[in-house]
Design an enzyme around this catalytic site. Structure first.
Site, short mmCIF file in Angstrom:
data_model
loop_
_atom_site.label_atom_id
_atom_site.label_comp_id
_atom_site.label_asym_id
_atom_site.label_seq_id
_atom_site.Cartn_x
_atom_site.Cartn_y
_atom_site.Cartn_z
N GLY A 161 0.83 -1.20 0.00
CA GLY A 161 0.00 0.00 0.00
C GLY A 161 0.86 1.25 0.00
O GLY A 161 0.64 2.20 -0.75
N LEU A 162 1.87 1.20 0.85
CA LEU A 162 2.79 2.32 0.96
C LEU A 162 3.57 2.50 -0.33
O LEU A 162 3.79 3.61 -0.83
CB LEU A 162 3.75 2.00 2.10
CG LEU A 162 4.40 3.15 2.79
CD1 LEU A 162 3.35 4.06 3.39
CD2 LEU A 162 5.31 2.62 3.88
N THR A 219 18.00 -14.31 -3.56
CA THR A 219 17.09 -13.93 -4.65
C THR A 219 16.10 -15.03 -5.00
O THR A 219 15.17 -14.80 -5.75
CB THR A 219 17.89 -13.59 -5.93
OG1 THR A 219 18.54 -14.78 -6.40
CG2 THR A 219 18.92 -12.52 -5.68
N LYS A 220 16.32 -16.23 -4.44
CA LYS A 220 15.47 -17.36 -4.83
C LYS A 220 13.97 -17.12 -4.58
O LYS A 220 13.15 -17.40 -5.46
CB LYS A 220 15.95 -18.62 -4.11
CG LYS A 220 15.37 -19.91 -4.65
CD LYS A 220 15.89 -20.29 -6.02
CE LYS A 220 17.19 -21.05 -5.92
NZ LYS A 220 17.83 -21.24 -7.23
N CYS A 248 -14.77 10.64 18.29
CA CYS A 248 -15.93 9.76 18.15
C CYS A 248 -16.28 9.13 19.50
O CYS A 248 -16.82 9.79 20.36
CB CYS A 248 -15.67 8.74 17.05
SG CYS A 248 -17.20 8.15 16.31
N PHE A 249 -15.93 7.85 19.73
CA PHE A 249 -16.19 7.22 21.02
C PHE A 249 -15.50 8.03 22.13
O PHE A 249 -16.02 8.17 23.23
CB PHE A 249 -15.64 5.79 21.00
CG PHE A 249 -16.21 4.88 22.03
CD1 PHE A 249 -17.54 4.47 21.97
CD2 PHE A 249 -15.42 4.38 23.07
CE1 PHE A 249 -18.07 3.60 22.93
CE2 PHE A 249 -15.95 3.51 24.03
CZ PHE A 249 -17.27 3.12 23.95
N ARG A 285 -22.79 5.09 15.00
CA ARG A 285 -24.18 4.66 15.07
C ARG A 285 -24.88 5.36 16.23
O ARG A 285 -26.08 5.42 16.30
CB ARG A 285 -24.17 3.15 15.35
CG ARG A 285 -25.23 2.34 14.66
CD ARG A 285 -25.10 0.87 15.07
NE ARG A 285 -23.98 0.17 14.46
CZ ARG A 285 -23.95 -0.22 13.19
NH1 ARG A 285 -24.97 0.01 12.39
NH2 ARG A 285 -22.89 -0.85 12.70
N HIS A 287 -14.10 11.95 12.44
CA HIS A 287 -12.72 11.43 12.46
C HIS A 287 -11.79 12.36 11.68
O HIS A 287 -11.53 12.13 10.50
CB HIS A 287 -12.69 10.02 11.84
CG HIS A 287 -13.33 8.99 12.70
ND1 HIS A 287 -12.66 8.33 13.70
CD2 HIS A 287 -14.60 8.51 12.73
CE1 HIS A 287 -13.48 7.49 14.31
NE2 HIS A 287 -14.66 7.58 13.74
N GLU A 332 -8.68 12.56 11.75
CA GLU A 332 -7.43 11.93 11.34
C GLU A 332 -7.48 11.45 9.89
O GLU A 332 -6.44 11.31 9.25
CB GLU A 332 -7.08 10.77 12.30
CG GLU A 332 -7.95 9.52 12.20
CD GLU A 332 -9.23 9.57 13.04
OE1 GLU A 332 -9.71 10.69 13.33
OE2 GLU A 332 -9.77 8.50 13.38
N1 GLN Z 1 -19.29 3.08 18.87
C1 GLN Z 1 -19.60 4.45 18.70
C2 GLN Z 1 -20.74 4.67 17.74
O1 GLN Z 1 -21.07 3.82 16.97
C3 GLN Z 1 -18.38 5.25 18.26
C4 GLN Z 1 -17.88 4.84 16.91
C5 GLN Z 1 -16.49 5.33 16.64
O2 GLN Z 1 -15.77 5.68 17.54
N2 GLN Z 1 -16.11 5.36 15.38
O3 GLN Z 1 -21.32 5.73 17.73
#
Ligand code: GLN
Length: 544
Positions: free
Chosen positions: A19-20, A188-189, A381-382, A471, A516, A518
């Site tokens: 990937g890199l 190299t094999k 998020c969480f 969710r 997110h 990031e």
């Molecule tokens: N489990 C949490 C949710 O569904 C947070 C999801 C997460 O951190 N991406 O809302």
């Protein structure tokens, strides 16, 4: 220019960093002024990686258009700045699903449905669809040559090579030259065998990219060229590098882009403009200081679960001219005993995304420590949800505060979303519906509160767009009681219903985001939240 296709396969062993390698090749081609699109074909049967545990498969990378994809797409975006789309990642599962749905509709008009040509046609259609005149499409094939599962993919790219001809296709094979210390030799094999394996499915590689810890002597290059039927200059060394951001420059030094241009008969007299990469490498190599950030998460068995996060923190370091040292802490250590001393030495605390009950209490403990001890905190998020529940319990006096993801709490401060707006359309979910592809996914706008820290961080913007994968949401019924105790909901969905950002103004730096950030950070364009978070950690490190 019609799009040319470069197919990247891997041999000998997995985890060679295909990937890199693909991402870095994309970056060098861009440096030569070409436009690129990168795609990944994954041979497994899940429809997408969204239902897989991060400890199995690493991070699930989410695109703007809401696809849950392989983490390699994150490398592609970070190295090229080209936003990935749903059409840039496909699995064997999705290919088969498409074919079988067609069969059920009767689209095959009574024919027998077979791997060749129906499955391979579906793969070729995927590879060539949704391109917008890019100079190059780089197509990475997941897995290792020789796996049963990747056969239909290899057959499909073989066919494309034949149909489009060498002027529009090129096969790059990534291999490993193991070093045998006792003999003091590179071997190299395994590469020869891997190329044989490719030849057995009708693919002659045009270029070999050889991972190696040691310098590859000319004699070995000659031997590989001879046995693998590749020009000697097209045996390119891919040495281990101190930082992944060294790779584009290294590839150029080894002649990778020159060989690609030569294959396609494109002029390459003038050198590529790699200045962007030189600057990044320089900054990574010579930081002016160091900060320590604790990442308090739960998928510590496989750090690939936090790939984009770790990179975004490196980018935050680049922006602040510091090295960011990461301390990976399993949140459960904060549940078994008072282990808060582990957090006493750090300059910032980050609680990333997560699912399910295990480790949640430890994340809340880390958020509490950050809030009470004035340590810079970023909850993603969480990590935002846990920080809000913690504040509800210990600051706003709601002891029964909890999330319906974890239990059936008396005060549902975080609850399941079953309905939300996407633009002008309503998205609906059933509590007992499918798990795959049903979260609130992809880019959604968020309105920033005037005068908030969040707005300042985003350079005074009124609206931002960030990628989501969740969710559950913070229940807006609790905004009042929480704001009364000093939290500020500084980012909301355009309809004003979903809390997107929470901050504590009376704290050196405390921010939780439902999205997110990031996923959108790049080394040459660090995400403002990471720049600001690492900046706050730098401030804190100066105080001590
Ligand atoms: N489990 C949490 C949710 O569904 C947070 C999801 C997460 O951190 N991406 O809302």
């Amino acid at each position: 220019m019609t799009t040319r296709f470069i197919f990247i396969t891997g041999g000998v062993v997995s985890s060679l960093g295909k990937g890199l390698a693909s991402a870095a090749l994309g970056a060098v081609l861009q440096a030569r002024g070409f436009t690129v699109r990168l795609r990944k074909l994954d041979p497994y049967l899940n429809i997408d990686p969204g239902t897989m545990s991060p400890t199995q498969h690493g991070e699930v990378y989410v695109t703007d258009d809401g696809a849950e994809t392989d983490l390699d797409l994150g490398h592609y975006e970070r190295f090229t700045g080209v936003s990935s789309r749903r059409s840039d990642n496909v699995t064997a599962g999705r290919i088969y699903k498409t074919v079988l749905e067609k069969e059920r509709r009767g689209d095959y008009l009574g024919g027998t449905v077979q791997v060749i040509p129906h499955v391979t046609d579906a793969i070729k259609e995927f590879i060539t669809a949704d391109l917008t005149g890019e100079d190059f499409a780089l197509i990475e094939i997941g897995g290792t040559v020789g796996d049963i599962e990747s056969l239909p993919f290899l057959e499909a790219i073989r066919q494309l090579g034949n149909e489009l001809g060498p002027e529009r296709t090129m096969f790059v094979h990534l291999t490993l030259l193991p070093y045998i210390a006792t003999a003091g030799e590179l071997k190299t094999k395994p590469t020869q065998h891997s190329v044989k394996e490719l030849l057995s499915v009708g693919i002659q590689p045009d270029l070999l990219l050889c991972r190696s810890e040691h310098e590859i002597p000319d004699s070995e290059r000659r031997k590989i060229a001879l046995f693998c039927n590749v020009r000697q200059e097209a045996v390119i060394a891919a040495y281990d590098a101190p930082s992944i951001y060294d790779v584009p420059v290294n590839y150029h030094t080894e002649g990778l882009d020159t060989q690609v241009c030569r294959h396609f008969q494109l002029g390459c007299e003038s050198p590529p403009d790699l200045s962007r990469w030189h600057t990044i490498v320089q900054r990574v190599r010579q930081p002016e200081g160091e900060v320590t950030i604790a990442v308090v998460g739960k998928y510590m068995k496989l750090l690939d679960s936090y790939k984009s996060l770790a990179e975004a923190l490196v980018h935050g370091g680049i922006a602040n001219n510091v090295k960011v040292r990461l301390e990976w802490l399993d949140s459960q250590v904060f549940e078994q005993a008072d282990n808060s001393t582990l957090l006493e030495r750090v300059d910032g605390i980050l609680v990333p995304g997560a699912f399910g009950e295990r480790g949640a209490a430890g994340m809340m403990a880390a958020a509490r420590f950050a809030r009470e001890k004035d340590v810079p905190y970023l909850g993603i998020c969480f990590g935002m949800q846990m920080a809000v529940i913690e504040a509800a319990r210990n600051l706003a006096g709601i002891p029964g505060a909890g999330s319906t993801e974890l239990s059936d709490p008396p005060a549902k401060v975080v609850g399941l979303m079953t309905e939300w707006m996407r633009g002008n359309a309503v998205e609906r979910r059933q509590a007992d519906g499918d798990m795959g592809g049903t979260m609130r996914l992809g880019a959604y706008p968020c309105i920033l509160k005037p005068g908030s820290r969040a707005q300042a961080i985003y350079g005074g913007a009124d609206t931002i767009d960030e990628r989501h994968r969740h969710r559950y949401e913070v229940n807006n019924a609790y905004i009042g009681p929480l704001e009364a105790r000093g939290l500020v909901f500084s980012g909301m969905s355009p309809d004003g219903l979903l809390p997107e950002i929470v901050e504590i103004p009376d704290h050196s730096w405390f921010i939780g985001v439902q999205f997110h950030p990031e996923l959108k950070s790049k080394p040459f364009d660090p995400h403002p939240l990471f720049t600001a978070f690492v900046g706050a950690a730098v401030e804190k490190s100066r105080l001590v």
